[in-house]
Structure formats: structure tokens, C-alpha cells
Enzyme design. Structure first.
Site, PDB file in Angstrom:
ATOM      1  N   TYR A  59      -2.657  25.605  53.808  1.00 45.70           N
ATOM      2  CA  TYR A  59      -3.759  24.920  53.710  1.00 45.70           C
ATOM      3  C   TYR A  59      -3.809  23.777  55.000  1.00 45.70           C
ATOM      4  CZ  TYR A  59      -3.500  26.888  49.184  1.00 45.70           C
ATOM      5  OH  TYR A  59      -3.422  27.607  48.185  1.00 45.70           O
ATOM      6  N   HIS A 126       4.491  32.533  48.627  1.00 46.19           N
ATOM      7  CA  HIS A 126       2.721  31.929  49.094  1.00 46.19           C
ATOM      8  C   HIS A 126       2.565  34.128  48.790  1.00 46.19           C
ATOM      9  CE1 HIS A 126      -0.700  29.957  49.942  1.00 46.19           C
ATOM     10  NE2 HIS A 126      -0.779  29.992  49.425  1.00 46.19           N
ATOM     11  N   SER A 205      -7.396  30.011  41.412  1.00 42.71           N
ATOM     12  CA  SER A 205      -9.332  30.492  41.585  1.00 42.71           C
ATOM     13  C   SER A 205      -9.530  30.791  39.911  1.00 42.71           C
ATOM     14  CB  SER A 205      -9.658  31.682  41.642  1.00 42.71           C
ATOM     15  OG  SER A 205      -9.348  31.410  43.543  1.00 42.71           O
ATOM     16  N   PRO A 206      -9.454  29.330  38.839  1.00 42.74           N
ATOM     17  CA  PRO A 206      -9.446  30.477  37.670  1.00 42.74           C
ATOM     18  C   PRO A 206     -11.154  29.943  36.919  1.00 42.74           C
ATOM     19  CG  PRO A 206      -9.063  28.069  37.576  1.00 42.74           C
ATOM     20  CD  PRO A 206      -8.722  28.248  38.868  1.00 42.74           C
ATOM     21  N   LEU A 207     -11.871  29.676  37.897  1.00 43.80           N
ATOM     22  CA  LEU A 207     -13.566  29.313  38.000  1.00 43.80           C
ATOM     23  C   LEU A 207     -14.274  30.870  39.128  1.00 43.80           C
ATOM     24  CD1 LEU A 207     -13.853  25.628  37.816  1.00 43.80           C
ATOM     25  CD2 LEU A 207     -13.674  27.605  36.272  1.00 43.80           C
ATOM     26  N   ARG A 209     -13.180  31.399  42.045  1.00 43.74           N
ATOM     27  CA  ARG A 209     -13.748  30.992  43.439  1.00 43.74           C
ATOM     28  C   ARG A 209     -15.047  29.878  43.610  1.00 43.74           C
ATOM     29  NH1 ARG A 209      -9.712  31.179  46.907  1.00 43.74           N
ATOM     30  NH2 ARG A 209      -9.108  33.112  46.527  1.00 43.74           N
ATOM     31  N   GLY A 210     -15.318  29.117  42.048  1.00 44.47           N
ATOM     32  CA  GLY A 210     -17.006  28.135  41.952  1.00 44.47           C
ATOM     33  C   GLY A 210     -17.474  28.814  41.038  1.00 44.47           C
ATOM     34  N   GLY A 215     -22.720  29.781  40.216  1.00 45.54           N
ATOM     35  CA  GLY A 215     -23.453  30.923  40.198  1.00 45.54           C
ATOM     36  C   GLY A 215     -24.093  30.943  41.287  1.00 45.54           C
TER      37      GLY A 215
END
Length: 341
Positions: A59, A126, A205-207, A209-210, A215
Site C-alpha cells: 500500500y 498477500h 471489501s465487505p461494502l 468497494r464502496g 451506489g
């Protein structure tokens, strides 16, 4: 609210039931964010009871670990569980996956220096190096555990067979994988394998990736350097179909009196007490909203309804482009081939 604690895996690691993914503070999701703001967010998270922080040497590269190193000064280190990763490097502008022993050791020692710590609580490979038997990589990680440089070993994006082979060398504490309402491919083989072996599951990324938070608005607002711009699910031909998923999640969230991100995160939390989602954010208000997901209760009927919105045939586009490494690419040669070299 008090953040619950969970046992991650069966080797003794205990973490907050929700973690904080730190990648977007420094890399991949647009330009790096202001350092003082990110340090304030990290401190706020730890004070709130979210003590499980996730980073990686790639990162930046390196800048996210350096950021955490600054944030963890002054007695903060003792209050939290720190996870970082090795295995992806850039050589001559190309991405290289490495798991050879010399690299494993050098990467770990470099991460410890950048983070300013004596040990890492959880150290993940990773991505899996297809050229090095997983037993060889694990052998070096086992030595690092024995030396006290890492406490627990993890794998990220590893197949069930790779996990089994690794676990036979030294117990794996956690497997990090992408898991959300619209990314469920690990449920068939990998997650049952982890549960059979007593390995904790860390959901990145439980969302979505936003996307499950805001939306199409999220896609419209992506910075030029944001790598999500190139992800298949956010391309126009797929996005117009995927918007329907967000609209349905949003409608249910409205009915339940929560936000769509809280609903999507609650779905992950309801997968079991062996699962720790690590949503990332760069804003304290979004962080506060995310921990509110721990208070959202879902019935089996609501879980099934949510899953019907994002069934495999409803989600359009792969989660990564064709050049990315995932668990599908994680098989390694047999150990006998390495010994013969």
C-alpha cells in the site's frame, strides 16, 4: 457503543469484531489523504474499540505502513492488533509475487522497521507465489513466529488446497478474502475449509468497494487514479445492471431504519462469530456509521431476501480484471520439486 471482541482462529488471537482497513488512506483509491487526518482517524478507531488494523507493504508501496508507524507512537501499540502483509512487489514497473524464504524474511524485517514495532500480531502472505511450494514459504514464516517477530500467520486469496497444505506446516490463524453481499465465490470451498480447520475469516471489501454504501454516486466520484475505475463491475455495461442491486439494498435499509452500508456490513457480521469484516474509510463520520452495523439485527428471512438481490446471476462483471491474482491462481508446486533444485 461497546465493540464486541472475537477470537480469530483457534490459536489465541483476539480482535475487535470489526476491523479497519487502512489501504485507502494511502493508495489505490485516489491520491493519499492528509496524514494528520488519517492519524486522527486511526486514534479515533482505537479509542472507539476498533483495535484490529489492517495494512500491507504494497500500500503505497510502503507509505501506509509508515503512516501507521506514526499513528502507533505514544503508547497506542499496546491497545491494538496489527496486521500487515508481504508477497507483492514491483520490479521494473511490473508486479511480482514472491514467497521465497529470503524475501519473506526481508519483507517482514522491513515492515517492522516502517511500523516501528517489535512484532506484528498477524502476518499474511498477500498473494500466493505460484513458483514456490507453500510449504517453503510457511517454513520461513514459522521461523519468524519462533523468533517473536510475528505472532500469528495468515493467508490472503488462497485456495482451499493451498490453505490445507500451509496449515499442515504451521497453524494458519486467519484467511483474508473478499466477501460481501455481491462477492460470495469463497463460500463454496474456502470458507468451509477454514471452518473445518479452525481458521478465522477476515472479510475485505465487505461494502463491495464502496458500491454497497452509495451506489452509482460512488462510481461518479472516483478520482482519476482510483483503480476501481477499471474494475469490471463498474464499467457502464455492467453498472447499469448492478445499480438495481444497490437500489434494493437501499430500499431495505430504509425500511429497517439504517444505512445501506450498515445493512451490507450487518450481512457479513451475521455470517458467524469467526468472521471479522475490515471496512476501510478515510472519514470519521463513515467510520462511526460502519460500527453502527454491529447493532443491526437481521432475521433469516431478511438474510435470504438480501442474498436474492445479489445472486450470482444478478451481479454483472468479475470482481477483478483478468490480470489480477486471486485464490483461483494460488496453487503452488509440490514440495518435492523445491527439494530437487
Amino acid at each position: 457503543m461497546a465493540i464486541p471482541r472475537i477470537k480469530l482462529g483457534s490459536q489465541g488471537l483476539e480482535v475487535s469484531a470489526q476491523g479497519l482497513g487502512c489501504m485507502g488512506m494511502s493508495a489505490f483509491y485516489g491520491p493519499p489523504k492528509p496524514e494528520p487526518d488519517m492519524i486522527a482517524l486511526i486514534h479515533h478507531a482505537i479509542e472507539s474499540g476498533v483495535t484490529f488494523l489492517d495494512t500491507s507493504d504494497i500500500y503505497g508501496p510502503f507509505t501506509n505502513e509508515l503512516l501507521l508507524g506514526k499513528a502507533l507512537q505514544g503508547g497506542v501499540r499496546e491497545k491494538m492488533e496489527l496486521a500487515t502483509k508481504f508477497g507483492i512487489s514491483f520490479a521494473d514497473g511490473k508486479r511480482v509475487i514472491r514467497g521465497d524464504p529470503a524475501y519473506v524474511r526481508a519483507a517482514c524485517e522491513a515492515s517492522l522497521r516502517r511500523l516501528g514495532v517489535d512484532f506484528v500480531d498477524l502476518y499474511y502472505q498477500h498473494r500466493v507465489d505460484n513458483n514456490v511450494p507453500i510449504e517453503v514459504t510457511m517454513g520461513e514464516l514459522k521461523k519468524l513466529v519462533e523468533e517473536g517477530k510475528i505472532k500469528y500467520i495468515g493467508l490472503s486469496e488462497a485456495s482451499a488446497s493451498t490453505i490445507r497444505r500451509a496449515h499442515a506446516v504451521h497453524p494458519i490463524t486467519a484467511v483474508q478474502l473478499e466477501w460481501s453481499l455481491w462477492t460470495r465465490d469463497a463460500e463454496e470451498d474456502i470458507i468451509p475449509t477454514c471452518r473445518e480447520l479452525g481458521i478465522g475469516i477476515v472479510a475485505y471489501s465487505p461494502l463491495g468497494r464502496g458500491f454497497l454504501s452509495s451506489g452509482p454516486k460512488m462510481v461518479d466520484n472516483l478520482a482519476e487514479q482510483d483503480f476501481r475505475k477499471n474494475m469490471p463491475r463498474f464499467q457502464p455495461e455492467n453498472l447499469e445492471k448492478n445499480i438495481v442491486i444497490f437500489e434494493r439494498v437501499n430500499a431495505m435499509a430504509t425500511r429497517k431504519g439504517c444505512t445501506p452500508s450498515q445493512l451490507a456490513l450487518a450481512w457479513v457480521h451475521h455470517q458467524g462469530s469467526d468472521v471479522c469484516p475490515i471496512p476501510g474509510t478515510t472519514k470519521i463520520e463513515n467510520f462511526n456509521q460502519n460500527i453502527g452495523a454491529l447493532s443491526v439485527k437481521l432475521t433469516p428471512e431478511e438474510m435470504a431476501e438480501l442474498e436474492s438481490y445479489a445472486s450470482a446471476d444478478a451481479v454483472k462483471g468479475d470482481r477483478y480484471g483478468s490480470a489480477a491474482n486471486t485464490w483461483k491462481d494460488s496453487e503452488t508446486p509440490p514440495l518435492s520439486s523445491w527439494k530437487a533444485q
